[in-house]
Write a protein that holds these residues in place. Structure first.
Motif, PDB file in Angstrom:
ATOM      1  N   GLN A  79       0.804  -1.222   0.000  1.00 54.21           N
ATOM      2  CA  GLN A  79       0.000   0.000   0.000  1.00 54.21           C
ATOM      3  C   GLN A  79       0.841   1.278   0.000  1.00 54.21           C
ATOM      4  O   GLN A  79       0.595   2.178  -0.818  1.00 54.21           O
ATOM      5  N   PRO A  80       1.864   1.429   0.889  1.00 51.06           N
ATOM      6  CA  PRO A  80       2.644   2.675   0.868  1.00 51.06           C
ATOM      7  C   PRO A  80       3.366   2.879  -0.462  1.00 51.06           C
ATOM      8  O   PRO A  80       3.488   4.011  -0.929  1.00 51.06           O
ATOM      9  N   VAL A  81       3.851   1.796  -1.055  1.00 52.47           N
ATOM     10  CA  VAL A  81       4.557   1.908  -2.335  1.00 52.47           C
ATOM     11  C   VAL A  81       3.581   2.285  -3.441  1.00 52.47           C
ATOM     12  O   VAL A  81       3.893   3.102  -4.318  1.00 52.47           O
ATOM     13  N   MET A  82       2.374   1.716  -3.420  1.00 51.41           N
ATOM     14  CA  MET A  82       1.363   2.064  -4.414  1.00 51.41           C
ATOM     15  C   MET A  82       0.988   3.543  -4.312  1.00 51.41           C
ATOM     16  O   MET A  82       0.810   4.220  -5.334  1.00 51.41           O
ATOM     17  N   GLU A  83       0.865   4.034  -3.092  1.00 53.21           N
ATOM     18  CA  GLU A  83       0.521   5.445  -2.914  1.00 53.21           C
ATOM     19  C   GLU A  83       1.623   6.341  -3.470  1.00 53.21           C
ATOM     20  O   GLU A  83       1.348   7.400  -4.057  1.00 53.21           O
ATOM     21  N   TYR A  84       2.884   5.927  -3.286  1.00 51.74           N
ATOM     22  CA  TYR A  84       3.985   6.696  -3.869  1.00 51.74           C
ATOM     23  C   TYR A  84       3.916   6.663  -5.397  1.00 51.74           C
ATOM     24  O   TYR A  84       4.057   7.700  -6.061  1.00 51.74           O
ATOM     25  N   LEU A  85       3.694   5.481  -5.969  1.00 53.26           N
ATOM     26  CA  LEU A  85       3.580   5.385  -7.423  1.00 53.26           C
ATOM     27  C   LEU A  85       2.442   6.255  -7.939  1.00 53.26           C
ATOM     28  O   LEU A  85       2.570   6.928  -8.972  1.00 53.26           O
ATOM     29  N   HIS A  86       1.334   6.238  -7.236  1.00 46.98           N
ATOM     30  CA  HIS A  86       0.202   7.057  -7.648  1.00 46.98           C
ATOM     31  C   HIS A  86       0.581   8.537  -7.617  1.00 46.98           C
ATOM     32  O   HIS A  86       0.221   9.308  -8.525  1.00 46.98           O
ATOM     33  N   ALA A  87       1.318   8.943  -6.576  1.00 48.46           N
ATOM     34  CA  ALA A  87       1.737  10.344  -6.491  1.00 48.46           C
ATOM     35  C   ALA A  87       2.646  10.721  -7.651  1.00 48.46           C
ATOM     36  O   ALA A  87       2.575  11.837  -8.175  1.00 48.46           O
ATOM     37  N   GLN A  88       3.493   9.779  -8.090  1.00 52.27           N
ATOM     38  CA  GLN A  88       4.420  10.059  -9.183  1.00 52.27           C
ATOM     39  C   GLN A  88       3.738  10.076 -10.548  1.00 52.27           C
ATOM     40  O   GLN A  88       4.239  10.706 -11.481  1.00 52.27           O
ATOM     41  N   THR A  89       2.638   9.377 -10.678  1.00 47.91           N
ATOM     42  CA  THR A  89       1.971   9.260 -11.985  1.00 47.91           C
ATOM     43  C   THR A  89       0.659  10.035 -12.037  1.00 47.91           C
ATOM     44  O   THR A  89      -0.069   9.925 -13.023  1.00 47.91           O
ATOM     45  N   LEU A 109      -5.414   2.465  -7.601  1.00 48.84           N
ATOM     46  CA  LEU A 109      -5.340   3.899  -7.341  1.00 48.84           C
ATOM     47  C   LEU A 109      -5.080   4.583  -8.673  1.00 48.84           C
ATOM     48  O   LEU A 109      -4.260   4.108  -9.460  1.00 48.84           O
ATOM     49  N   GLY A 110      -5.753   5.692  -8.932  1.00 47.04           N
ATOM     50  CA  GLY A 110      -5.500   6.355 -10.199  1.00 47.04           C
ATOM     51  C   GLY A 110      -6.267   7.637 -10.365  1.00 47.04           C
ATOM     52  O   GLY A 110      -7.047   8.053  -9.494  1.00 47.04           O
ATOM     53  N   ASP A 111      -6.045   8.286 -11.514  1.00 52.07           N
ATOM     54  CA  ASP A 111      -6.759   9.505 -11.854  1.00 52.07           C
ATOM     55  C   ASP A 111      -8.231   9.183 -12.093  1.00 52.07           C
ATOM     56  O   ASP A 111      -8.562   8.188 -12.739  1.00 52.07           O
ATOM     57  N   ALA A 112      -9.097  10.047 -11.587  1.00 57.12           N
ATOM     58  CA  ALA A 112     -10.536   9.762 -11.630  1.00 57.12           C
ATOM     59  C   ALA A 112     -11.037   9.552 -13.051  1.00 57.12           C
ATOM     60  O   ALA A 112     -11.819   8.620 -13.322  1.00 57.12           O
ATOM     61  N   ALA A 514       7.471  11.864  -0.950  1.00 58.73           N
ATOM     62  CA  ALA A 514       6.027  12.098  -0.880  1.00 58.73           C
ATOM     63  C   ALA A 514       5.655  12.905   0.361  1.00 58.73           C
ATOM     64  O   ALA A 514       4.812  13.807   0.303  1.00 58.73           O
ATOM     65  N   ARG A 515       6.301  12.606   1.507  1.00 62.10           N
ATOM     66  CA  ARG A 515       5.982  13.324   2.741  1.00 62.10           C
ATOM     67  C   ARG A 515       6.397  14.783   2.655  1.00 62.10           C
ATOM     68  O   ARG A 515       5.653  15.684   3.062  1.00 62.10           O
ATOM     69  N   ILE A 516       7.596  15.043   2.094  1.00 61.67           N
ATOM     70  CA  ILE A 516       8.061  16.421   1.974  1.00 61.67           C
ATOM     71  C   ILE A 516       7.145  17.216   1.049  1.00 61.67           C
ATOM     72  O   ILE A 516       6.770  18.356   1.335  1.00 61.67           O
ATOM     73  N   LEU A 517       6.766  16.612  -0.087  1.00 54.90           N
ATOM     74  CA  LEU A 517       5.881  17.305  -1.024  1.00 54.90           C
ATOM     75  C   LEU A 517       4.518  17.571  -0.403  1.00 54.90           C
ATOM     76  O   LEU A 517       3.902  18.619  -0.642  1.00 54.90           O
TER      77      LEU A 517
END
Length: 638
Positions: A79-89, A109-112, A514-517
């Protein structure tokens, strides 16, 4: 899976239709053998490019809940890695997918807008994307072939899926079993070549997290051909029993050691590293956290490090394992935990000191976050409502440090000053770069710690109640031997030493970004473009968290209104230059100094000098050598 020449969709459709007629792909069509195999399996499953799908390829809500429960451990670590990937894409017309070992989608997880398009072809949780249900597709075909791959556009067997471009990577359990698939799917028109590398790196992170969790009670050894590779997602991790038997190895370790899963539990440590395990443990006791260079019988060499926080005893000596700590409330310290096991261990140890009269000593390179850690420690304990006073001793002139720390009593000519120690009364005093405290004042500070009283200049003694946290990047034991640091003070400030590792060694880099951003743009959903994210992950960050934070802060400031993706144009020029044209750091073999390295090539030197615009001191710093060595190496080839 896409071939280098990338045949267009019309050519792929003709090749597939001819395969349906003749049973094989005709010569002359640039279709890979892997794609041809997958198409044939799709036909054998009874599928047609424009036909109806089987009725059994979608789970009910109850069935999906059961499937999710069966994969609870995988989901928790993915889950944490998926959330990071989602943030990057984000905003790239794509989605991140986790599927189980049968091809059933568990999470997405993705763009609506893209999720809506994906639902029209049942690319959503509960749907099976096994090859026999959906034909050639990245998730199902990666399962069938047991390998990472990309399925792009017209390579999909079903026409309805031709708008997709998907990159999928199998996820393996610590014992080698196939657990599922991590996938990024998006619009084929917006396909980016770096996506495949991004999802492969993310899958390795998930597997390493699973490995560490599964082998938390085993002695773990981390290794890589480069010292800097330890702590990255590319490191090899091997787990050993107390008596030296190999009980687990991640995929990178198996590859580097030339092993198969069948070699687990029948292979001894000494066979792998041509070294006794007791020797490695003794090295770690003498030089904790420092990698040891080990040569193997095949001539390869690895930097090897024992996992210090979870080390067990060798040679069959039994160890009573600690009871897992009970879950504690969320604290400022625990908020710093973004997934690196060594940072997690430091946080766990620090938690046990909260509320106790024990001094804390933080060690680590400049910029690793020693003050942030100290502030979080203060904010997590009973003194959180008291003052936190931070003093950087290196920033003060020697003649001013005494008055700054101890204060002075008022006179007829001047007002008095409390001093930083008295300001920290009932709170926490943080002394950064403690090695810069003049020797004459070290005894005074020791007296304050011992007696819990302070005497300002020209004043009377009075009680003071503080928790002391000190920080340094120096070797204080060497300073003691050189006569520059008081041994008694060292043992007073060193109630517990915690080593904060540099950013380049941390395994939670994506989560840190992701946390800093999120802190910089809490409502903006800001992320890195894939190419920039890859370059960030590979850069050594000599300035550590401070450098990373400053770079991201500047990048966010340069974003135009409405922009949410940080690209090359948003980075400081000097950093962008280094990221695009990095100077490799040369590691000296054991027993040699960097000055004697033959590996320092003229090309590397030329690149460092060019990046430094002719500044030889800066070029030497980039290369990790002295300026005299740099001149000597340049003159040797002239």
């Amino acid at each position: 899976m896409a071939t280098p020449s990338k045949p267009d969709r019309a050519s792929l459709r003709r090749a597939r239709d001819l395969m349906l007629q003749r049973g094989e792909v005709p010569l002359g069509y640039l279709v890979s053998a892997l794609l041809a195999r997958s198409w044939r399996r799709s036909v054998e499953a009874g599928l047609a490019p424009d036909g109806r799908l089987p009725d059994s390829c979608r789970l009910t809500a109850t069935e999906l809940a059961r499937a999710t429960e069966r994969q609870r451990d995988l989901i928790a670590h993915a889950q944490p890695v998926m959330e990071y990937l989602h943030a990057q894409t984000r905003d790239s017309g794509s989605m991140v997918i986790l599927a189980d070992d049968k091809g059933v989608l568990l999470q997405a997880l993705g763009d609506a807008d893209f999720l809506t398009r994906a639902e029209r072809v049942a690319l959503m949780p509960g749907a099976s994307w096994n090859e026999r249900h959906r034909g050639t597709n990245a998730i199902g075909t990666a399962l069938a072939e047991a390998r990472p791959l990309v399925v792009h556009g017209g390579e999909h067997f079903l026409e309805r899926n031709g708008f997709l471009s998907c990159a999928a990577v199998p996820l393996s359990a610590p014992d080698g079993r196939l657990l599922g698939i991590l996938d990024i799917s998006g619009d084929e028109r917006q396909h980016h070549p770096h996506t495949f590398g991004l999802v492969r790196a993310a899958a390795q992170m998930v597997e390493n997290r699973l490995f560490d969790a599964h082998h938390a009670r085993s002695l773990r050894v981390r290794f890589h051909p480069m010292a800097e590779g330890i702590g990255t997602f590319a490191e090899g991790i091997a787990a050993f029993s107390d008596d030296g038997w190999l009980v687990g190895a991640n995929q990178a370790a198996l590859g580097m050691l030339g092993l198969q899963p069948a070699d687990l539990k029948i292979t001894m440590f000494e066979r792998l590293f041509r070294l006794r395990l007791t020797d490695l443990l003794d090295w770690n006791r003498r030089r904790p956290g420092e990698p040891m260079l080990v040569a193997r019988s095949d001539g390869s060499r690895f930097f090897v490090r024992v996992e210090p926080a979870l080390m067990t005893r060798p040679s069959g000596v039994s160890v009573a394992l600690p009871t897992p700590p009970a879950a504690r409330p969320k604290t400022a310290l625990s908020a710093l935990d973004t997934g690196d096991d060594r940072i997690s261990t430091a946080i766990e140890k620090a938690h046990k000191l909260i509320g106790k009269p024990i001094s804390l000593l933080l060690q680590g390179e400049p910029g690793v976050g020693k003050e942030s850690f100290a502030r979080a420690f203060h904010a997590s304990g009973p003194r959180q409502d008291g003052p936190f006073i931070s003093v950087n001793l290196a920033a003060l002139q020697d003649s001013l440090i005494e008055a700054e720390l101890f204060g002075f009593a008022p006179t007829l000519c001047r007002e008095g000053a409390l001093g930083r120690i008295r300001e920290a009364h009932n709170g926490t005093l943080f002394l950064d770069e403690i090695e810069c405290l003049p020797k004459a004042l070290q005894a005074r500070l020791l007296k304050v710690i011992q007696e819990r009283r302070i005497t300002p200049l020209g004043g009377e003694s009075e009680p003071v109640d503080i928790v002391l946290i000190s920080a340094t990047n120096a070797n204080l034991k060497a300073e003691i031997e050189a006569g520059r640091f008081d041994a008694d003070l060292y043992y007073r400030i060193n109630g517990l030493t915690l080593q904060l590792i540099p950013l380049r060694q941390r395994k939670d880099f994506p989560s840190i970004v992701a946390r800093i951003l999120e802190d910089l743009a809490p409502d903006g959903g800001v992320s890195l473009e894939p190419a920039v994210a890859t370059a960030f992950a590979e850069y050594p960050w000599p300035g550590n968290l401070r450098q990373l934070s400053n770079a991201l802060r500047a990048a966010c400031a340069l974003l135009e209104e409405g922009q949410t993706r940080i690209g090359w144009e948003h980075l400081p020029d000097d950093l962008a230059e280094e990221l695009r044209w990095p100077v490799p750091q040369v590691q000296a073999p054991a027993g040699e100094t960097t000055e004697n390295l033959r590996e320092l090539s003229q090309a590397t030197i030329a690149r460092a000098v060019a990046l430094s615009h002719g500044n030889m001191s800066e070029a030497a710093r980039r290369l990790g050598i002295s300026r005299n060595t740099l001149y000597r190496r340049m003159n040797a080839k002239s």
